[in-house]
Structures are given as C-alpha cells and as structure tokens.
Write a protein that holds these residues in place. Sequence first.
Motif, PDB file in Angstrom:
ATOM      1  N   ARG A   1      29.580 -25.569 -23.908  1.00  0.00           N
ATOM      2  CA  ARG A   1      28.989 -26.830 -24.368  1.00  0.00           C
ATOM      3  C   ARG A   1      27.716 -27.186 -23.587  1.00  0.00           C
ATOM      4  N   TYR A   2      26.968 -26.187 -23.242  1.00  0.00           N
ATOM      5  CA  TYR A   2      25.644 -26.417 -22.662  1.00  0.00           C
ATOM      6  C   TYR A   2      24.603 -26.025 -23.704  1.00  0.00           C
ATOM      7  N   ASN A   3      23.572 -26.839 -23.863  1.00  0.00           N
ATOM      8  CA  ASN A   3      22.480 -26.492 -24.772  1.00  0.00           C
ATOM      9  C   ASN A   3      21.617 -25.390 -24.168  1.00  0.00           C
ATOM     10  N   GLU A   4      20.774 -24.810 -25.004  1.00  0.00           N
ATOM     11  CA  GLU A   4      19.910 -23.719 -24.542  1.00  0.00           C
ATOM     12  C   GLU A   4      18.995 -24.166 -23.410  1.00  0.00           C
ATOM     13  N   THR A   5      18.628 -25.447 -23.424  1.00  0.00           N
ATOM     14  CA  THR A   5      17.739 -25.946 -22.374  1.00  0.00           C
ATOM     15  C   THR A   5      18.374 -25.860 -20.998  1.00  0.00           C
ATOM     16  N   PHE A   6      19.705 -25.747 -20.938  1.00  0.00           N
ATOM     17  CA  PHE A   6      20.379 -25.682 -19.646  1.00  0.00           C
ATOM     18  C   PHE A   6      20.109 -24.354 -18.941  1.00  0.00           C
ATOM     19  N   GLN A   7      19.629 -23.389 -19.656  1.00  0.00           N
ATOM     20  CA  GLN A   7      19.313 -22.101 -19.039  1.00  0.00           C
ATOM     21  C   GLN A   7      18.021 -22.153 -18.230  1.00  0.00           C
TER      22      GLN A   7
ATOM     23  N   VAL B   1      24.968 -19.832 -15.964  1.00  0.00           N
ATOM     24  CA  VAL B   1      24.786 -19.904 -17.425  1.00  0.00           C
ATOM     25  C   VAL B   1      23.542 -19.119 -17.835  1.00  0.00           C
ATOM     26  N   ALA B   2      22.512 -19.162 -17.009  1.00  0.00           N
ATOM     27  CA  ALA B   2      21.266 -18.451 -17.345  1.00  0.00           C
ATOM     28  C   ALA B   2      21.368 -16.959 -17.057  1.00  0.00           C
ATOM     29  N   GLY B   3      22.483 -16.499 -16.493  1.00  0.00           N
ATOM     30  CA  GLY B   3      22.640 -15.082 -16.191  1.00  0.00           C
ATOM     31  C   GLY B   3      21.898 -14.646 -14.949  1.00  0.00           C
ATOM     32  N   GLU B   4      21.631 -15.590 -14.058  1.00  0.00           N
ATOM     33  CA  GLU B   4      20.907 -15.265 -12.826  1.00  0.00           C
ATOM     34  C   GLU B   4      21.894 -15.184 -11.642  1.00  0.00           C
ATOM     35  N   PRO B   5      21.494 -14.562 -10.557  1.00  0.00           N
ATOM     36  CA  PRO B   5      22.362 -14.535  -9.371  1.00  0.00           C
ATOM     37  C   PRO B   5      22.663 -15.944  -8.872  1.00  0.00           C
TER      38      PRO B   5
ATOM     39  N   PRO C   1      15.622 -23.712 -15.214  1.00  0.00           N
ATOM     40  CA  PRO C   1      15.864 -24.332 -13.906  1.00  0.00           C
ATOM     41  C   PRO C   1      15.631 -25.841 -13.970  1.00  0.00           C
ATOM     42  N   PHE C   2      16.291 -26.555 -13.088  1.00  0.00           N
ATOM     43  CA  PHE C   2      16.068 -28.009 -12.984  1.00  0.00           C
ATOM     44  C   PHE C   2      14.691 -28.271 -12.378  1.00  0.00           C
ATOM     45  N   PRO C   3      14.027 -29.371 -12.809  1.00  0.00           N
ATOM     46  CA  PRO C   3      14.442 -30.296 -13.879  1.00  0.00           C
ATOM     47  C   PRO C   3      14.163 -29.700 -15.258  1.00  0.00           C
ATOM     48  N   HIS C   4      15.023 -30.019 -16.198  1.00  0.00           N
ATOM     49  CA  HIS C   4      14.843 -29.564 -17.582  1.00  0.00           C
ATOM     50  C   HIS C   4      15.381 -30.630 -18.535  1.00  0.00           C
ATOM     51  N   GLN C   5      15.167 -30.378 -19.813  1.00  0.00           N
ATOM     52  CA  GLN C   5      15.602 -31.348 -20.815  1.00  0.00           C
ATOM     53  C   GLN C   5      17.115 -31.274 -20.993  1.00  0.00           C
TER      54      GLN C   5
END
Length: 241
Positions: free
Chosen positions: A169-175, A234-238, A177-181
């Motif tokens: 339940r995370y939108n694509e924008t969550f991928q 969620v973004a597939g990063e370390p 880095p902060f800050p993001h929409q």
Amino acid sequence: MSQHDDKRRKLLGRLNRQLAYTAPLLALVAGGAVLQASAAGDALVADVSSPPGSALMLASNHAEGAAEAQAEAQGEAEAGAEAEAQGEAEGEAEGEAEGEGQAEAEGEAEGGASAKVARPEGYSPAYSETGDNPPEMLARGEALYYDTSLSSNGLACASCHGSDGQDMRYNETFQQPFPHQVAMGTNQFGMSEVHADEMVQICMVAPMAAEPLEWGGEALTSLAAYMVEVQKRVAGEPHDL
C-alpha cells in the motif's frame, strides 16, 4: 332606550371605528335636526332630537377622533418603515459578518491541518534522511511501527503497510528518497512533498486518528529513521533493516 338614542349610539360606534376619511362632511341642524356623515362614500342619516349643544359636542369628538386615528396610523407607518430599514441593515451586517467569519474559519481549518503535520519553523530533525542512523534508533522505530497504542482506533503503521518486511500500500512516489510526494499529504493537507517525519505525522493524524507526535521527541525521531530504511527497501536499494 329610545329609538333616537339607539340610532345615535350606533352612529357614534361607526364613527369611532373609522381610521381614515376620504371626504368628511358633517351637517348639523340644531333643534332635532338631521345629522349626516359621509365616510369613504358611505352615507349615514339619523334623526337627532338632542339639543344643539349635543350635536356640537358630537362633531367635536368626531373630529378629534379622526385626527388621532390619522396621526396614529401615520406614526405606525413611519415606525414600520424605520423597523424594516433597521432590519435590512442588521441583516446585511450579519450576512457580511457571517461570510467573513466563515472565510476565516475555512482559512484557519486549512492552515491548521497542515500546521499539525508540517515541520515547525526552526525545527531540526535528530535523524538522517539519507540513512546511517544508529541501530538502537532503528530498533525503537520498528517497535513503534507495530504499536497500536499510538492510535485512537487500534491501528498501527503495520496495519496498513504490512509486517515482517511485506511492504504494501505504498504509491510509486514512495520509491523516491525523502522528501517526496505522498498522496495523503497532497490531498488532505495540501503538501506537495513530505519528509519522513512529516509522513509519520500524517499517518498519526489521519488513518490512526491520533494527535501528532512530539517534534524532536524520541518516538517521532525513531519512527522517521525506520521509515527512511523502509523507503530504501521498497525502492530495492540497500538498507539497514
């Protein structure tokens, strides 16, 4: 009671009930003469056997009553017009005040909503939004992520976003880095983008129906640091989880 007295009583009653006369005419004939009055086109005739003094008194009383009735009617009309004008003025004033009050209330509501979840002026977070936060901070954040006591409705962060690494339940924008929409931040609070701690506050106020956490407090700092690592996962990063 004689027939003449009865007629005179009826005549006086009708004359006293008249409020306005269009063409008053009163003819008095002394010594049992005829009394005639024309009021609004109606003719009244009565035989009067009273002496001239009574007829003159009747005429005087009639004239005074008509003048008083006319003055009273004019006063009521003026008072009614004044009251109506005052009522309209008060209504306009109340309408303007209500409109201004409503606009101010709406503005305060909009501004107040974002103020509860946006970083306050001069605030400096105690966590890093790029990572490398202390392991004990991340551990506290993970425990709070599952803590239903933070809400007023039995929800925890994990109730909406999954547990044991099963992120959902995370939108694509969550991928990003902060800050993001964040959709909820934009739709409900008018914020174009949010930091990790602001996202935590949004979830506290909206889905979890609770008060925002203390800015700079341990709970908000730990949860925000934990969500930085969740975002990387969620973004597939370390990440450090």
